[in-house]
Scaffold this active site. Sequence first.
Site, PDB file in Angstrom:
ATOM      1  N   ASP A 190      18.632  -4.320  17.770  1.00 29.97           N
ATOM      2  CA  ASP A 190      17.400  -4.643  17.043  1.00 29.97           C
ATOM      3  C   ASP A 190      16.652  -5.839  17.622  1.00 29.97           C
ATOM      4  OD1 ASP A 190      16.809  -2.770  14.981  1.00 29.97           O
ATOM      5  OD2 ASP A 190      18.565  -3.423  13.887  1.00 29.97           O
TER       6      ASP A 190
ATOM      7  N   LEU B 113       0.861  -1.191   0.000  1.00 25.92           N
ATOM      8  CA  LEU B 113       0.000   0.000   0.000  1.00 25.92           C
ATOM      9  C   LEU B 113       0.890   1.233   0.000  1.00 25.92           C
ATOM     10  CD1 LEU B 113      -2.610  -0.993   2.751  1.00 25.92           C
ATOM     11  CD2 LEU B 113      -3.010  -0.921   0.273  1.00 25.92           C
ATOM     12  N   ASP B 114       0.675   2.106  -0.943  1.00 23.36           N
ATOM     13  CA  ASP B 114       1.406   3.368  -0.958  1.00 23.36           C
ATOM     14  C   ASP B 114       0.729   4.320   0.024  1.00 23.36           C
ATOM     15  OD1 ASP B 114       2.715   5.727  -1.360  1.00 23.36           O
ATOM     16  OD2 ASP B 114       2.511   5.724  -3.552  1.00 23.36           O
TER      17      ASP B 114
END
Length: 632
Positions: free
Chosen positions: A447, A356-357
């Site tokens: 991380d 999805l942009d």
Amino acid sequence: MKVCDLTGGIAGAYCTRLLDATPCALGEADAVVWSRDATESLDDVRAAAPDAIVVAITPFGLEGPWADKPATELTLQAWSGGMIGLGRGYPDRAPVPVGGKVGEWLTGVYAAIAVLVSAPGALVDVSMLECIALCLTYYPVTYHDLAGRPFRIGRSVVTPGIEEASDGLVGLGVGTGQQWLDFCVMVGHPEWQEDRKLFASRGHLAPDIAAWVADHTVAEVLELASVFRIPHAPIGNGATIPETDHFVARGSIVRDADGVVRPAPPIRTSVKDRPSSARKFLHRSVGELRVVDLTAFWAGPLCTQVLAMLGAEVIHVESTTRPDGTRMLAGMRGDDWWERSGIFSGLNTNKKSVTLDLQTERGRELLQQLVDTADVVVENFTPRVMDQMALDLSRDDLVVVRMPGFGLDGPWRDNPAFAFVIEDAAGLSWMTGYPDRKPLSPYTVGDPNAGLHALVGLLQALEHRNATGQGVTVEAAMVDAALSIAAEQLVTYSRDGVLLTRDGGARTYLTAEDDTWVVVDTDGDFTDYCATRKADEIVDELWAQGVPVAKVMQPHEQGDVAQLVARGFFEDVVHPIAGTARHPRLPFGIGGPQHRRHAPLLGEHNADVLGLPDDELAVLEAEGVIGQTPVS
């Protein structure tokens, strides 16, 4: 929850702390944390507490050819491959471990996760070696299998990294191509931008960078780096962290009544109390979840992958303009190169991919519709980006996990956060390296440590929701998680006035084989002994004498470690484009295959998840809102 800790070590104590548990006697326990140092045998523990979850923490696991071999944190780091790579020392000196007993702390986090997802009466076998292998290396076996070569070999120091300013140490780093271009301008060398090869190979520029930093104060370097959006942080340690402005503003450090300083709890939530009755529900509910995964790179995807391995439907949201950055780490060329990254594959099995942009209104609308169907949303954007997205996460029963680098408030709130600057700020870098040289950023642990802490908070939030129907917002800042596992140096300095520091290279010896090293974690100098023998010979002889010893493995050699092979630590996963590769399992037992499906192709599940008619999907693809091919 009531927990009986029989370990007497960091891992068991930290597991208990993360669970916010009440210490108790064995017969009263909901969970028991056990190690071979315990006075009670494992059989006696299970007989005394038959309904308790029993977490057995051992160096190599309860079974396998090395189950009874002597080991320490240092030798386990060597066996894991975690002493080779970025931040692990200079090529002309001995490899160094990540400092601060991180393996013990990380094992404690995994133990807490095991308690939260296990059924009453379960015996959970937690291998410290497997915990360390997962957190100090970056899916090296998976990468090697798919690329046909190691991701990295040998050891190196990153440029730029921890640098010496005119009045102290400062941490700088470049994590993206744009950051490198901006860094070139910041240090007065715009001509470096013209050579694209310098982004990947710039060690020879270290003297020029060092000279520029040396001409500035720490404050000046940090201010300029902030302006240029270059990842940066002061180098924290047991003495300086309690006075650091960001940690003071956020209340990240607390002082006991006796004056001892320690980190505040690493997880912050929108509710204060979790009903104790919720414990019996969680292990049955994880597989029923729908999770929207708005994360990338390592920390966030690790958090959500564990949920996917436990059966949750995890929808990994990317875009064609900004795919998950680990897709770019394959170093591959040719067709479909973005589907061939061993690192992306290692972190994203069992997930679905939707593109999805989110720069478009329609993309944001579709994301909101997806969130409205979800049980959990996990995101690791900077707070500034989330604010701009204006996503509505206010549904009463929604669990939201936010993983900003430096937290949702404080003066560093919007600073770019990569593992290395998190490690720098929290004191993990201070403990890593040689005693006669400046510290080294570990470049890994920040991380996975953050992802695992976020998962603990997420699972506890699910407990609360299962018991009350009430959703929870969890703030799991990366730097708070890092501070939490650096607690020893804070406590030691405030209590004893002793500043702990690094001792890398000690007890690490060169063998008769070229650049092959062993760790012998005992008193005495073994230099001459090791110099005339091969590594395997040294291990066999000293293990037979009860001495903790290890060969310093290359990361991609994990797949050849006899104990990991015997325990089935790796599972073969077949990818339709990249091929077959070994993927590591969780470091505690869960029956059956954990990697049930390969990592998703980019946008592979757009039609399935979005549920739109074919003609509408075609329009969205034509407009660039969705897609399956990266757009440069």
